[in-house]
Write an enzyme that holds these catalytic residues in place. Structure first.
Site, PDB file in Angstrom:
ATOM      1  CD  GLU A 191      75.687 107.169 -51.948  1.00 30.82           C
ATOM      2  OE1 GLU A 191      76.186 108.177 -51.299  1.00 30.82           O
ATOM      3  OE2 GLU A 191      74.873 107.239 -50.936  1.00 30.82           O
ATOM      4  CD  GLU A 224      74.979 111.683 -53.558  1.00 23.54           C
ATOM      5  OE1 GLU A 224      75.321 111.484 -52.628  1.00 23.54           O
ATOM      6  OE2 GLU A 224      73.853 110.690 -54.302  1.00 23.54           O
TER       7      GLU A 224
END
Length: 674
Positions: free
Chosen positions: A155, A312
Site C-alpha cells: 500500500e 485484500e
C-alpha cells in the site's frame, strides 16, 4: 518500456487466500495454518509484508531461517506464495541510525517510529537499504518452488504519501526542472506574478507549507504529481531488482484504487505485471455494494480491461473506521464474488489469522479470534468452494459498452481551495456511476487517456482539468458517432490549473455547444426545481447551477425557479455523427437516474440481460464461453431472463427462461460460444 502483463503461473483458476503473517505466531501454529488453508481451498498467500525487522535484526545480520521453513511448509501444502519485499516498514535500528529518513509533515514536524511506513519517499538512505533487502530476498528465494509472484512493499503511500522534509524539497526542485525546464517556464506555469511569487533561484522553491492564506494552486498540483511519482519510482526501483534477478516471476503491488487520492494509479499500471487492489467499503454507506462495484470497475479500468487481483478485503469488520461494522452471514461471499464478476481473477483477504496483539488486533481474519466454529470460517470455506467452481472463468474479460472517465489530476484540482464551491470529486463521480448501476449497466471506469472506441456512451463527471489532447480525443469520439455526457465544472482549466478563457466549460465549449458566463453555486441545503421535456415529474437540483446559454446545443431541461429561471440546465448538441450532453447542475439521485436512462436509450446501451428485482448483472467473456454473473443484494428473490449452466450448483437453466437468484445469492450462468 512495453508492458509485459505476465499471468502468474500459480495458482491455476481463481486465487483464494490472504496476507499470512506467521512471524506473529509460534511455529507450532504454522502446521495448523496450512491444514486449515487446504480445508478452505486457499491457494495463494502473501508472506513477509511487515517482516523487515525479523529478516534483518541489525544492520549487519540476516535471519532467513524462519522464512525458509514457512516457504517449504507452504510448498508442501500446495500453496503458492506472493512473497513481499518487506520494505513497507523499516525496522527501529534503521530509523534510529538515520532519523533523517523519517517523513516530515507540512508543518515541519518529524514523524517518528512506532506505526508503519516511517520513511520519506525521497530518502536515498531508505532506498539503499530497501533495495539491499529486496536483492537479498530475490537471491535467496528466486528459485523456490513456492514462489508465484513478488509483492513490492505494501500500500505505497497509505501513510507517507506527502513528505515536506529538506530531502523532499531538493527532489521536488529536480522534478520541477525536468517538468518545466527553466525558471521562466516554471514562473509561467505557476502564474507567479500573482501575489509577487516570482522565483529567481531554484533554491527558493519549497514544497507547499502553511502560509498566511491560500498557497499557489499550481504549486500544490505539481507537488501532488511529484509525490505520486516519487512513490512510483520506489516501486520501479524494487521491481527492477526483482526483474534483474528473477525475470520470469511476475511483480505486483497492492494499490488502493477507489479510496486513495494521493497516487495517480493510472500512471502506475504499466509498472507492474498484474494490477492488484485492496478494497474496504465504508460501513456507513447505505449501498456499499455500489461503491464496491465502482472500485472494481475502476481497478479493471486502470488494468486496461485485463483481469486483476483483489489482494485484500476484509472477511468481516475492519479496525480503523469510526464504527467497524461486521458483515452479516453470506456477505463475505457475495462481496467477493462481486469483485470476481467485475474482472478479479481471485479474492484474497487481510488477513489469514486475526492478530492477537497490535494496532490491527480487532481487524477480522479468515481464522477469527473465535476459531473455526464461527460464521466467518463457514463463509470462508464456502467461498473457497465457489472460487474453485468458477476456475474456468479465470482470464475472461468483462463486457462493457459504457465508459466513465476518472482522473486523479482532476480529483486533485477540483478539491483545491478558493473555488466556487467545496466539491468532492469522488462523490460526484460515484453518484453518476450509481445511476448506471441502477440501470443495470456495466461500465468501464477508465482514465481520460483510455481508448474510447467501441463504447456507446462515455460519461465525464467533473472532468475539471482537461489537456488539449483529451479535449481532442473527446471530440473525435463524438464526431465518430459516440454519445458523450459531460457534467458541470468540466473542461475549466488546463494542465497548469489555468482557466481556459472565453467562457465555460472552456476546452469543451464548442463540443458541447454551450457557453457559461458565470457559476451560480447554491448554499448548503438549497435546491431548485428543473423543468424537462420528457415524461415524468420535475427534476430537482442542488449544489451547483450556471448562467449558461445554448449556442448550437438544444436545451432539454431549464431551471424552473430562482435567479436562473428559464436558463438551460441540461443540453444536448449534435457534433459530427454523435451527441454531446451537458449537465450544468447537480441533479438529485432520482433526477440523475432519469437523465441517465434517457441518455442510455439514445445511445442504445442496455443491461446484459433482462431482469426483475434489481439484481447486479455483469458478463465476463472468454474465447469459448460467456459467464453471466447475477448477484442479488436484496431481501427478496430476483429473476434474470437467461439460461445456461450455473457453475456454482451445476444446475441447467433453459435459455429463454427466468432464472431465480435468491436473496443474498449468486448465480453464474455459463453459455458455450465456440
Amino acid at each position: 518500456m512495453p508492458h509485459r502483463w505476465i499471468r502468474w503461473p500459480r495458482p491455476t483458476g481463481l486465487a483464494h487466500g490472504a496476507d499470512y503473517n506467521p512471524e506473529q505466531w509460534p511455529e507450532e501454529v504454522w502446521h495448523e495454518d496450512v491444514r486449515l488453508m487446504r480445508e478452505a481451498g486457499v491457494n495463494l498467500v502473501s508472506v513477509g509484508v511487515f517482516s523487515w525487522a525479523r529478516l534483518q535484526p541489525t544492520a549487519k545480520t540476516w535471519a532467513f531461517g524462519w522464512l525458509d521453513r514457512v516457504m517449504d511448509l507452504l510448498h508442501e501444502g500446495g500453496i503458492a506464495v506472493d512473497l513481499a519485499t518487506a520494505t513497507a516498514s523499516p525496522p527501529p535500528w534503521l530509523t534510529h541510525a538515520h532519523p533523517e529518513m523519517l517523513p516530515v509533515d507540512a508543518e515541519g514536524r518529524r514523524l517518528h517510529h512506532g506505526g508503519r511506513q516511517a520513511w520519506c519517499p525521497s530518502s536515498p538512505v531508505y532506498r539503499v537499504h530497501a533495495l539491499r533487502l529486496t536483492e537479498e530476498l530475490a537471491t535467496r528465494y528466486g528459485g523456490h518452488p513456492a514462489l508465484a509472484m513478488w509483492h513490492v512493499s505494501n500500500e505505497l503511500g497509505c501513510h507517507n504519501a506527502h513528505c515536506h522534509c529538506d530531502v523532499s524539497a531538493t527532489a521536488f526542485r529536480r522534478w520541477l526542472q525536468r517538468r518545466h525546464g527553466t525558471l521562466p517556464g516554471l514562473n509561467a506555469a505557476w502564474a507567479t506574478d500573482f501575489w509577487s511569487q516570482v522565483y529567481s533561484d531554484w533554491a527558493e522553491i519549497l514544497p507547499p507549507r502553511p502560509a498566511p492564506t491560500f498557497v499557489n494552486p499550481t504549486q500544490r498540483l505539481d507537488f501532488a504529481r511529484f509525490c505520486s511519482d516519487e512513490l512510483r519510482d520506489q516501486l520501479r526501483a524494487e521491481r527492477d531488482v526483482l526483474r534483474r534477478l528473477t525475470p520470469d516471476i511476475p511483480v505486483t503491488t497492492n494499490f488502493m484504487i477507489a479510496g486513495a487520492k494521493n497516487m495517480d494509479y493510472a500512471s502506475w499500471a504499466d509498472d507492474v505485471d498484474l494490477v492488484a487492489n485492496d478494497h474496504y467499503p465504508d460501513g456507513a454507506r447505505a449501498r456499499p455494494h455500489v461503491e464496491l462495484a465502482f472500485a472494481a470497475d475502476l481497478t479493471r479500468g486502470v488494468a486496461g480491461g485485463r483481469p486483476w487481483l483483489l489482494m485484500e478485503h476484509a472477511p468481516s469488520a475492519v479496525n480503523w473506521q469510526p464504527v467497524n461494522v461486521a458483515k452479516p452471514a453470506g456477505t463475505l461471499r457475495l462481496g467477493s464474488l462481486a469483485h470476481v464478476a467485475r474482472g478479479a481473477d481471485g479474492a484474497c483477504f487481510f488477513q489469514w489469522r486475526a492478530s492477537r496483539a497490535g494496532a490491527e488486533k480487532y481487524h477480522s481474519g479468515m481464522v477469527p479470534h473465535a476459531g473455526t466454529d464461527s460464521k466467518i470460517w463457514r463463509d470462508v470455506v464456502a467461498l473457497g468452494g465457489n472460487l474453485a467452481a468458477l476456475a474456468e472463468a479465470a482470464g475472461s474479460r468483462v463486457v462493457a459498452d459504457v465508459a466513465l472517465l476518472f482522473d486523479w489530476e482532476s480529483w486533485w484540482a477540483v478539491e483545491l481551495d478558493s473555488h466556487p464551491a467545496a466539491l468532492r470529486y469522488r462523490e460526484i463521480t460515484l453518484g453518476w456511476y450509481e445511476a448506471l448501476w441502477q440501470a443495470g449497466i456495466t461500465a468501464d471506469v477508465v482514465p481520460p487517456t483510455a481508448d474510447l472506441d467501441g463504447y456507446r456512451l462515455v460519461l465525464a463527471p467533473a472532468l475539471h482539468l482537461v489537456t488539449d489532447a483529451t479535449a481532442a480525443r473527446l471530440a473525435e469520439y463524438t464526431d465518430g458517432g459516440g454519445h458523450l455526457l459531460v457534467t458541470y465544472f468540466s473542461g475549466i482549466v488546463d494542465e497548469n490549473d489555468h482557466i481556459r478563457l472565453g467562457g465555460y466549460p472552456g476546452a469543451l465549449r464548442e463540443l458541447l455547444g454551450v457557453r457559461t458566463e458565470e457559476f451560480f453555486p447554491l448554499l448548503p441545503g438549497a435546491t431548485v426545481a428543473v423543468h424537462h421535456d420528457s415524461p415524468g415529474p420535475e427534476w430537482t437540483a442542488a449544489t451547483w447551477t450556471e448562467l449558461m446559454r445554448a449556442t448550437t446545443a438544444r436545451p432539454v431541461a431549464t431551471y424552473a425557479e430562482g435567479p436562473l429561471a428559464g436558463v438551460p440546465a441540461v443540453t444536448v448538441n449534435r457534433h459530427g455523427d454523435g451527441l454531446a450532453w451537458y449537465a450544468a447542475t447537480q441533479l438529485d439521485p432520482g433526477s440523475t437516474a432519469a437523465l441517465v436512462s434517457r441518455v442510455l436509450a439514445e445511445a442504445g446501451a442496455a443491461p446484459p440481460a433482462e431482469a426483475t428485482g434489481g439484481p447486479e448483472l455483469v458478463r465476463r467473456r472468454s474465447p469459448h464461453a460467456d459467464y453471466l454473473f447475477a448477484l442479488n443484494h436484496a431481501d427478496a428473490p430476483a429473476f434474470v431472463r437467461a439460461g445456461g449452466t450455473d457453475l456454482l450448483t451445476g444446475t441447467e437453466h433453459p435459455a429463454e427462461g427466468w432464472t431465480e437468484v435468491p436473496p443474498g445469492g449468486v448465480v453464474v450462468l455459463r453459455t458455450v460460444t465456440r
